[in-house]
Motif scaffolding. Structure first.
Motif, PDB file in Angstrom:
ATOM      1  N   GLN A 165       0.828  -1.212   0.000  1.00 19.96           N
ATOM      2  CA  GLN A 165       0.000   0.000   0.000  1.00 19.96           C
ATOM      3  C   GLN A 165       0.861   1.261   0.000  1.00 19.96           C
ATOM      4  O   GLN A 165       0.604   2.219   0.743  1.00 19.96           O
ATOM      5  CB  GLN A 165      -0.977  -0.020   1.182  1.00 19.96           C
ATOM      6  CG  GLN A 165      -1.930  -1.211   1.155  1.00 19.96           C
ATOM      7  CD  GLN A 165      -2.875  -1.257   2.328  1.00 19.96           C
ATOM      8  OE1 GLN A 165      -3.282  -0.221   2.859  1.00 19.96           O
ATOM      9  NE2 GLN A 165      -3.235  -2.462   2.758  1.00 19.96           N
ATOM     10  N   ILE A 166       1.901   1.239  -0.847  1.00 17.58           N
ATOM     11  CA  ILE A 166       2.772   2.385  -1.013  1.00 17.58           C
ATOM     12  C   ILE A 166       3.003   2.608  -2.514  1.00 17.58           C
ATOM     13  O   ILE A 166       2.542   1.831  -3.343  1.00 17.58           O
ATOM     14  CB  ILE A 166       4.124   2.207  -0.288  1.00 17.58           C
ATOM     15  CG1 ILE A 166       4.854   0.940  -0.784  1.00 17.58           C
ATOM     16  CG2 ILE A 166       3.924   2.157   1.215  1.00 17.58           C
ATOM     17  CD1 ILE A 166       6.215   0.727  -0.146  1.00 17.58           C
ATOM     18  N   SER A 167       3.751   3.648  -2.851  1.00 17.73           N
ATOM     19  CA  SER A 167       4.058   3.939  -4.254  1.00 17.73           C
ATOM     20  C   SER A 167       5.181   3.021  -4.752  1.00 17.73           C
ATOM     21  O   SER A 167       6.085   2.667  -3.981  1.00 17.73           O
ATOM     22  CB  SER A 167       4.502   5.392  -4.383  1.00 17.73           C
ATOM     23  OG  SER A 167       5.138   5.622  -5.635  1.00 17.73           O
ATOM     24  N   PRO A 168       5.169   2.656  -6.044  1.00 14.47           N
ATOM     25  CA  PRO A 168       6.298   1.908  -6.602  1.00 14.47           C
ATOM     26  C   PRO A 168       7.628   2.635  -6.445  1.00 14.47           C
ATOM     27  O   PRO A 168       8.685   2.001  -6.413  1.00 14.47           O
ATOM     28  CB  PRO A 168       5.926   1.754  -8.084  1.00 14.47           C
ATOM     29  CG  PRO A 168       4.431   1.803  -8.093  1.00 14.47           C
ATOM     30  CD  PRO A 168       4.072   2.787  -7.024  1.00 14.47           C
ATOM     31  N   LEU A 169       7.584   3.964  -6.321  1.00 20.99           N
ATOM     32  CA  LEU A 169       8.804   4.733  -6.113  1.00 20.99           C
ATOM     33  C   LEU A 169       9.435   4.434  -4.754  1.00 20.99           C
ATOM     34  O   LEU A 169      10.622   4.741  -4.540  1.00 20.99           O
ATOM     35  CB  LEU A 169       8.508   6.233  -6.220  1.00 20.99           C
ATOM     36  CG  LEU A 169       8.000   6.723  -7.580  1.00 20.99           C
ATOM     37  CD1 LEU A 169       7.663   8.207  -7.504  1.00 20.99           C
ATOM     38  CD2 LEU A 169       9.036   6.465  -8.660  1.00 20.99           C
ATOM     39  N   GLN A 170       8.667   3.847  -3.851  1.00 20.43           N
ATOM     40  CA  GLN A 170       9.175   3.490  -2.525  1.00 20.43           C
ATOM     41  C   GLN A 170       9.666   2.044  -2.466  1.00 20.43           C
ATOM     42  O   GLN A 170      10.035   1.567  -1.398  1.00 20.43           O
ATOM     43  CB  GLN A 170       8.077   3.706  -1.472  1.00 20.43           C
ATOM     44  CG  GLN A 170       7.648   5.151  -1.299  1.00 20.43           C
ATOM     45  CD  GLN A 170       6.397   5.283  -0.463  1.00 20.43           C
ATOM     46  OE1 GLN A 170       5.267   5.218  -0.962  1.00 20.43           O
ATOM     47  NE2 GLN A 170       6.584   5.444   0.842  1.00 20.43           N
ATOM     48  N   VAL A 171       9.661   1.376  -3.605  1.00 17.69           N
ATOM     49  CA  VAL A 171      10.076  -0.034  -3.675  1.00 17.69           C
ATOM     50  C   VAL A 171      11.255  -0.174  -4.628  1.00 17.69           C
ATOM     51  O   VAL A 171      11.194   0.324  -5.755  1.00 17.69           O
ATOM     52  CB  VAL A 171       8.917  -0.935  -4.152  1.00 17.69           C
ATOM     53  CG1 VAL A 171       9.384  -2.381  -4.278  1.00 17.69           C
ATOM     54  CG2 VAL A 171       7.727  -0.838  -3.195  1.00 17.69           C
ATOM     55  N   ASN A 172      12.296  -0.845  -4.188  1.00 16.67           N
ATOM     56  CA  ASN A 172      13.436  -1.125  -5.052  1.00 16.67           C
ATOM     57  C   ASN A 172      13.635  -2.634  -5.147  1.00 16.67           C
ATOM     58  O   ASN A 172      13.646  -3.328  -4.128  1.00 16.67           O
ATOM     59  CB  ASN A 172      14.713  -0.467  -4.512  1.00 16.67           C
ATOM     60  CG  ASN A 172      15.870  -0.607  -5.481  1.00 16.67           C
ATOM     61  OD1 ASN A 172      15.751  -0.248  -6.649  1.00 16.67           O
ATOM     62  ND2 ASN A 172      16.984  -1.149  -5.019  1.00 16.67           N
ATOM     63  N   VAL A 173      13.752  -3.126  -6.368  1.00 20.22           N
ATOM     64  CA  VAL A 173      13.978  -4.550  -6.607  1.00 20.22           C
ATOM     65  C   VAL A 173      15.258  -4.707  -7.416  1.00 20.22           C
ATOM     66  O   VAL A 173      15.406  -4.088  -8.469  1.00 20.22           O
ATOM     67  CB  VAL A 173      12.804  -5.202  -7.368  1.00 20.22           C
ATOM     68  CG1 VAL A 173      13.121  -6.663  -7.681  1.00 20.22           C
ATOM     69  CG2 VAL A 173      11.513  -5.092  -6.564  1.00 20.22           C
ATOM     70  N   LYS A 174      16.171  -5.510  -6.912  1.00 18.07           N
ATOM     71  CA  LYS A 174      17.404  -5.770  -7.645  1.00 18.07           C
ATOM     72  C   LYS A 174      17.743  -7.246  -7.539  1.00 18.07           C
ATOM     73  O   LYS A 174      17.207  -7.958  -6.693  1.00 18.07           O
ATOM     74  CB  LYS A 174      18.554  -4.911  -7.117  1.00 18.07           C
ATOM     75  CG  LYS A 174      18.796  -5.009  -5.616  1.00 18.07           C
ATOM     76  CD  LYS A 174      19.759  -3.919  -5.185  1.00 18.07           C
ATOM     77  CE  LYS A 174      20.105  -4.001  -3.712  1.00 18.07           C
ATOM     78  NZ  LYS A 174      18.954  -3.727  -2.821  1.00 18.07           N
ATOM     79  N   ALA A 175      18.615  -7.698  -8.425  1.00 23.39           N
ATOM     80  CA  ALA A 175      19.002  -9.107  -8.444  1.00 23.39           C
ATOM     81  C   ALA A 175      20.510  -9.225  -8.573  1.00 23.39           C
ATOM     82  O   ALA A 175      21.173  -8.359  -9.147  1.00 23.39           O
ATOM     83  CB  ALA A 175      18.318  -9.835  -9.603  1.00 23.39           C
ATOM     84  N   THR A 176      21.040 -10.300  -8.008  1.00 23.23           N
ATOM     85  CA  THR A 176      22.463 -10.560  -8.111  1.00 23.23           C
ATOM     86  C   THR A 176      22.690 -12.063  -8.180  1.00 23.23           C
ATOM     87  O   THR A 176      21.762 -12.854  -7.956  1.00 23.23           O
ATOM     88  CB  THR A 176      23.220  -9.951  -6.914  1.00 23.23           C
ATOM     89  OG1 THR A 176      24.631 -10.045  -7.143  1.00 23.23           O
ATOM     90  CG2 THR A 176      22.883 -10.682  -5.619  1.00 23.23           C
ATOM     91  N   THR A 177      23.904 -12.452  -8.507  1.00 24.76           N
ATOM     92  CA  THR A 177      24.285 -13.866  -8.488  1.00 24.76           C
ATOM     93  C   THR A 177      25.379 -14.054  -7.447  1.00 24.76           C
ATOM     94  O   THR A 177      25.882 -13.085  -6.863  1.00 24.76           O
ATOM     95  CB  THR A 177      24.817 -14.332  -9.857  1.00 24.76           C
ATOM     96  OG1 THR A 177      26.095 -13.713 -10.081  1.00 24.76           O
ATOM     97  CG2 THR A 177      23.860 -13.940 -10.985  1.00 24.76           C
TER      98      THR A 177
END
Length: 208
Positions: A165-177
């Motif tokens: 229930q927040i803005s996508p601007l408040q969410v960070n998604v990253k990936a690594t190996t």
């Protein structure tokens, strides 16, 4: 206000207020109220981590971050195996001092068998709101060789933001190996770390 009460047969009296108990009349009163409320809040941070192994069952998709992502093997789990939402749920529960996902939704309880992990996160969000809290931001790191998540990053951000229930601007998604090291490097499973920063009423935090 007193005139209305007295016109309807009620008695009124004047009580000297305590300084925090203000009446919002002017803009300056609103600023004072906001300052008072800010003093009653604290910033809390929660960290979550989850791992699921790949199974041998042939599938078309797996669930990550509340969305379906193409992958040929299933994730072994009691629920739907969504490592992202499991890590986020643990992070949120940690931030508000409410234990972990296993405490509230134990895998020994068959009612959670094959459960959509969005339910777990939504319940944790409700616990936060019940404590007068709100989420500042969430930071998620997926650890895996496959699936590759470049094209799914934005849909995942939107899905997670909706659940929190927040803005996508408040969410960070990253990936690594792990550079081919360990179980994720051998493509035996997938892991996820999550951190949530929230604001909560300072008297609402419990330790379990």
């Amino acid at each position: 206000d007193c005139g209305v009460m007295e016109a309807n047969g009620h008695q009124t009296k004047i009580i000297k207020r305590n300084s925090p108990n203000i009446k919002i009349t002017y803009h300056e009163d609103l600023i004072e109220a906001e300052n008072i409320m800010a003093q009653q809040k604290i910033t809390v941070i929660g960290q979550g981590f989850d791992v699921h192994a790949f199974g041998t069952e042939t599938v078309n998709t797996i669930r990550l971050g509340g969305i379906d992502i193409n992958h040929p093997l299933n994730l072994k789990a009691h629920s739907d195996g969504d490592v992202v939402l499991h890590a986020l749920t643990d992070a949120l529960l940690g931030a508000i001092g409410e234990g972990d996902i296993g405490l509230h939704f134990p895998p020994s309880d068959d009612q959670w068998k094959d459960k959509d992990s969005r339910f777990f996160l939504e319940e944790a969000v409700q616990m936060l709101h019940d404590k007068g809290g709100s989420i500042n931001n969430a930071d998620i790191t997926l650890i895996c060789e496959k699936p590759k998540l470049k094209d799914m990053r934005e849909p995942m951000r939107s899905s997670i933001a909706s659940l929190l229930q927040i803005s996508p601007l408040q969410v960070n998604v990253k990936a690594t190996t792990t550079e081919k090291l360990g179980f994720t490097g051998r493509e035996e499973g997938i892991a996820c770390q999550a951190v949530i920063c929230a604001i909560i009423n300072k008297d609402a935090v419990s330790i379990k």
